[in-house]
Structures are given as structure tokens and as C-alpha cells.
Write an enzyme that holds these catalytic residues in place. Structure first.
Site, PDB file in Angstrom:
ATOM      1  N   THR A   9       4.279 -30.452 -10.809  1.00  0.00           N
ATOM      2  CA  THR A   9       3.556 -31.205  -9.783  1.00  0.00           C
ATOM      3  C   THR A   9       2.371 -31.925 -10.410  1.00  0.00           C
ATOM      4  OG1 THR A   9       2.379 -31.084  -7.667  1.00  0.00           O
ATOM      5  CG2 THR A   9       2.110 -29.204  -9.133  1.00  0.00           C
ATOM      6  N   GLU A  41      10.864 -39.965  -7.869  1.00  0.00           N
ATOM      7  CA  GLU A  41      11.247 -39.362  -6.590  1.00  0.00           C
ATOM      8  C   GLU A  41      12.218 -40.306  -5.910  1.00  0.00           C
ATOM      9  OE1 GLU A  41       8.393 -38.037  -3.758  1.00  0.00           O
ATOM     10  OE2 GLU A  41       7.262 -36.883  -5.226  1.00  0.00           O
ATOM     11  N   ASP A  73       8.380 -30.280  -2.278  1.00  0.00           N
ATOM     12  CA  ASP A  73       8.197 -31.580  -1.665  1.00  0.00           C
ATOM     13  C   ASP A  73       7.771 -31.366  -0.222  1.00  0.00           C
ATOM     14  OD1 ASP A  73       8.435 -34.346  -2.603  1.00  0.00           O
ATOM     15  OD2 ASP A  73       9.590 -34.569  -0.760  1.00  0.00           O
ATOM     16  N   ASP A 160      -5.007 -33.264   5.082  1.00  0.00           N
ATOM     17  CA  ASP A 160      -5.682 -32.100   5.671  1.00  0.00           C
ATOM     18  C   ASP A 160      -6.819 -32.470   6.633  1.00  0.00           C
ATOM     19  OD1 ASP A 160      -4.087 -30.132   4.638  1.00  0.00           O
ATOM     20  OD2 ASP A 160      -5.353 -29.718   2.908  1.00  0.00           O
TER      21      ASP A 160
HETATM   22  P1  ITT Z   1       4.125 -33.867  -6.490  1.00  0.00           P
HETATM   23  O1  ITT Z   1       3.646 -34.300  -7.831  1.00  0.00           O
HETATM   24  O2  ITT Z   1       4.284 -32.381  -6.376  1.00  0.00           O
HETATM   25  O3  ITT Z   1       5.345 -34.608  -5.998  1.00  0.00           O
HETATM   26  P2  ITT Z   1       2.763 -35.278  -4.319  1.00  0.00           P
HETATM   27  O4  ITT Z   1       1.300 -35.426  -4.043  1.00  0.00           O
HETATM   28  O5  ITT Z   1       3.562 -36.518  -4.592  1.00  0.00           O
HETATM   29  O6  ITT Z   1       2.907 -34.218  -5.486  1.00  0.00           O
HETATM   30  P3  ITT Z   1       4.495 -34.643  -2.030  1.00  0.00           P
HETATM   31  O7  ITT Z   1       5.356 -35.836  -2.328  1.00  0.00           O
HETATM   32  O8  ITT Z   1       5.178 -33.342  -1.845  1.00  0.00           O
HETATM   33  O9  ITT Z   1       3.355 -34.457  -3.132  1.00  0.00           O
HETATM   34  O10 ITT Z   1       3.598 -34.833  -0.744  1.00  0.00           O
HETATM   35  C1  ITT Z   1       3.522 -36.019  -0.047  1.00  0.00           C
HETATM   36  C2  ITT Z   1       2.155 -36.229   0.502  1.00  0.00           C
HETATM   37  O11 ITT Z   1       2.015 -35.416   1.674  1.00  0.00           O
HETATM   38  C3  ITT Z   1       1.019 -35.831  -0.418  1.00  0.00           C
HETATM   39  O12 ITT Z   1       0.588 -36.922  -1.170  1.00  0.00           O
HETATM   40  C4  ITT Z   1      -0.052 -35.417   0.559  1.00  0.00           C
HETATM   41  O13 ITT Z   1      -0.809 -36.539   0.865  1.00  0.00           O
HETATM   42  C5  ITT Z   1       0.721 -34.969   1.788  1.00  0.00           C
HETATM   43  N1  ITT Z   1       0.714 -33.509   1.875  1.00  0.00           N
HETATM   44  C6  ITT Z   1       1.666 -32.649   1.464  1.00  0.00           C
HETATM   45  N2  ITT Z   1       1.286 -31.379   1.701  1.00  0.00           N
HETATM   46  C7  ITT Z   1       0.062 -31.462   2.255  1.00  0.00           C
HETATM   47  C8  ITT Z   1      -0.854 -30.513   2.715  1.00  0.00           C
HETATM   48  O14 ITT Z   1      -0.619 -29.214   2.615  1.00  0.00           O
HETATM   49  N3  ITT Z   1      -2.001 -30.946   3.218  1.00  0.00           N
HETATM   50  C9  ITT Z   1      -2.269 -32.262   3.323  1.00  0.00           C
HETATM   51  N4  ITT Z   1      -1.469 -33.227   2.918  1.00  0.00           N
HETATM   52  C10 ITT Z   1      -0.300 -32.830   2.375  1.00  0.00           C
END
Ligand code: ITT
Length: 222
Positions: A9, A41, A73, A160
Site C-alpha cells: 500500500t 489499479e 481496496d 474520514d
Molecule cells: P493503496 O495504495 O492501498 O491502493 P489508496 O489510497 O489508493 O491506497 P484505496 O484505493 O483502497 O486506497 O482507497 C480509495 C480511497 O478511499 C482512498 O484514497 C481514501 O481516500 C478513501 N478511503 C479508503 N478507506 C478509507 C478510510 O478508512 N477512511 C477514509 N477514507 C478512506
């Protein structure tokens, strides 16, 4: 510690939450970093397809052939926007951000807080993928709630500051907005509560627990 899990990640918030939850169970979660250009992705319509693609990429980056690797994800799904941004949450966060999401919902207001929560219903969903050296396992987690009227708090990451989780009953099951639960943030967003409080409601924590239940040697710890 022998139970090392490599977590592919680039998101420090996700890493910190996985570490906070898994460390007390005897796991050391280490970040597996990749060149941003080497991780792609797919624009898929569901989180599991994206998690599966991430696991395949993570396996090619492992420090040893027997190492265990995890990916995850997640996305924010807003009912009034037919589930948008959903699988596009990362892109939506980078482009319109929390304020952009609030602007998309400005027409959905009510003086009645319960009605406002219904109009602005949303959920976080997460799919965690784990390669144990032989097979890929998936765990899922959902956190229902609603989008706040304004940004609130600086804890956590991503969306959040605009997400209020639904209250939970004694079994940890989400309740409808008109009921006060055993667990409640009392209308505060994930951005305005302690990280340990977010874990109680978190889609990510639930996805990790679902995953751990499928690992025989750990099932008694969940
Ligand atoms: P990876 O490198 O793990 O892919 P990412 O930031 O791209 O990290 P995701 O695609 O899984 O992560 O998440 C998509 C978006 O959703 C992420 O950029 C956050 O803005 C939001 N998100 C995911 N989980 C969250 C959480 O627990 N609280 C707030 N926002 C969240």
C-alpha cells in the site's frame, strides 16, 4: 516476530490502521512499497477485482518466495449518488476531495438530524486480500453511516472528516439513524474521533477480522 505480513500500500493511514489492529494478535505488518508507476489499479466495477489484481502485483514484489502478503481496496459509496465514488474513491479524493463530496450533496439537507442522515446515507466498504504462500484469501467489511454537513476533525485520512459511522448495538451490528447505540460517535465523523474508536466501526478492521477467521491458526484470536 515470525508472523510478518507485507502490506502493499502507498497509503500511510491504511498501513497504520492495519498495524494497530494486527499487532496485538502477534503480527508484524510491514509496508511493501512499489514504484508508483509499477502498480496499476484496474478500473473494475467491484473492489474484489481490484484487490485480486493488487495481490498478483504484490506477489511479484515479495522479498522471499514464502513471504505472506496483504493488499486492501476500499471505497466510499454514497446512496444519493448511486454509489459514487465507490471504486473510483481514490481518484475522487485526489480530484474533488472531501469538500467536493460535500458540494455534491448540498441539496440534501434537513433540520431533522435523523432525516438528514437518511438523505446523506453512505457506507465504506473494504476488501482485504491475503496470499499465504499457496492461496489467496479475501475478507470483506462494511461500515454504514452518513456524510456530515461539513468537514470535522483532522484524525484519520481520506474521507474520514466527512463520514459519520452508524451507531452499533451490543453485538456490533449497525443500527438505523433513529436509534442510539451501545457504540456511538454521537454524530462525530471518523476525523473527529480517536483512531481506536474508528477501529470499533471500521470497514477495514472488519475486513481484516473476516480474513483472519479464514486462517486456521489465528481463528481463535478474532
Ligand atoms: P493503496 O495504495 O492501498 O491502493 P489508496 O489510497 O489508493 O491506497 P484505496 O484505493 O483502497 O486506497 O482507497 C480509495 C480511497 O478511499 C482512498 O484514497 C481514501 O481516500 C478513501 N478511503 C479508503 N478507506 C478509507 C478510510 O478508512 N477512511 C477514509 N477514507 C478512506
Amino acid at each position: 516476530m515470525e508472523n510478518v505480513i507485507w502490506f502493499l500500500t502507498g497509503n500511510a493511514g491504511k498501513l497504520a490502521e492495519a498495524q494497530q489492529h494486527l499487532h496485538p494478535m502477534g503480527y508484524e505488518v510491514r509496508q511493501l512499497m512499489a514504484e508508483p508507476s509499477s502498480v496499476t489499479e484496474p478500473q473494475a466495477s467491484d473492489l474484489e477485482t481490484v484487490a485480486r489484481a493488487k495481490i498478483e502485483q504484490a506477489r511479484s514484489l515479495l522479498p522471499s518466495p514464502t513471504a505472506k502478503v496483504m493488499v486492501e481496496d476500499a471505497g466510499l459509496f454514497i446512496d444519493a449518488l448511486n454509489g459514487f465514488p465507490g471504486v473510483y474513491s481514490s481518484y475522487a479524493f485526489d480530484t474533488i476531495g472531501c469538500l467536493g463530496v460535500l458540494r455534491l450533496l448540498t441539496h440534501l439537507t434537513s433540520d431533522d438530524p435523523v432525516q438528514a442522515k437518511r438523505l446523506r446515507a453512505a457506507r465504506f466498504q473494504a476488501v482485504a486480500g491475503f496470499w499465504d504462500g499457496e492461496r489467496t484469501l479475501f475478507g470483506t467489511g462494511v461500515c454504514p453511516g452518513s456524510i456530515s454537513a461539513e468537514m470535522q476533525g483532522e484524525a484519520g485520512f481520506g474521507f474520514d472528516p466527512v463520514f459519520i459511522p452508524a451507531d452499533l448495538d451490543g453485538e456490533g451490528e449497525p443500527l438505523s439513524p433513529d436509534v442510539l447505540g451501545v457504540e456511538s460517535t454521537h454524530g462525530m465523523t471518523f476525523g473527529a474521533v480517536e483512531p481506536s474508536k474508528k477501529q470499533v466501526f471500521s470497514h477495514r478492521r472488519k475486513a481484516l477480522d473476516d480474513l483472519l477467521r479464514q486462517l486456521p491458526d489465528l481463528s481463535e484470536k478474532v
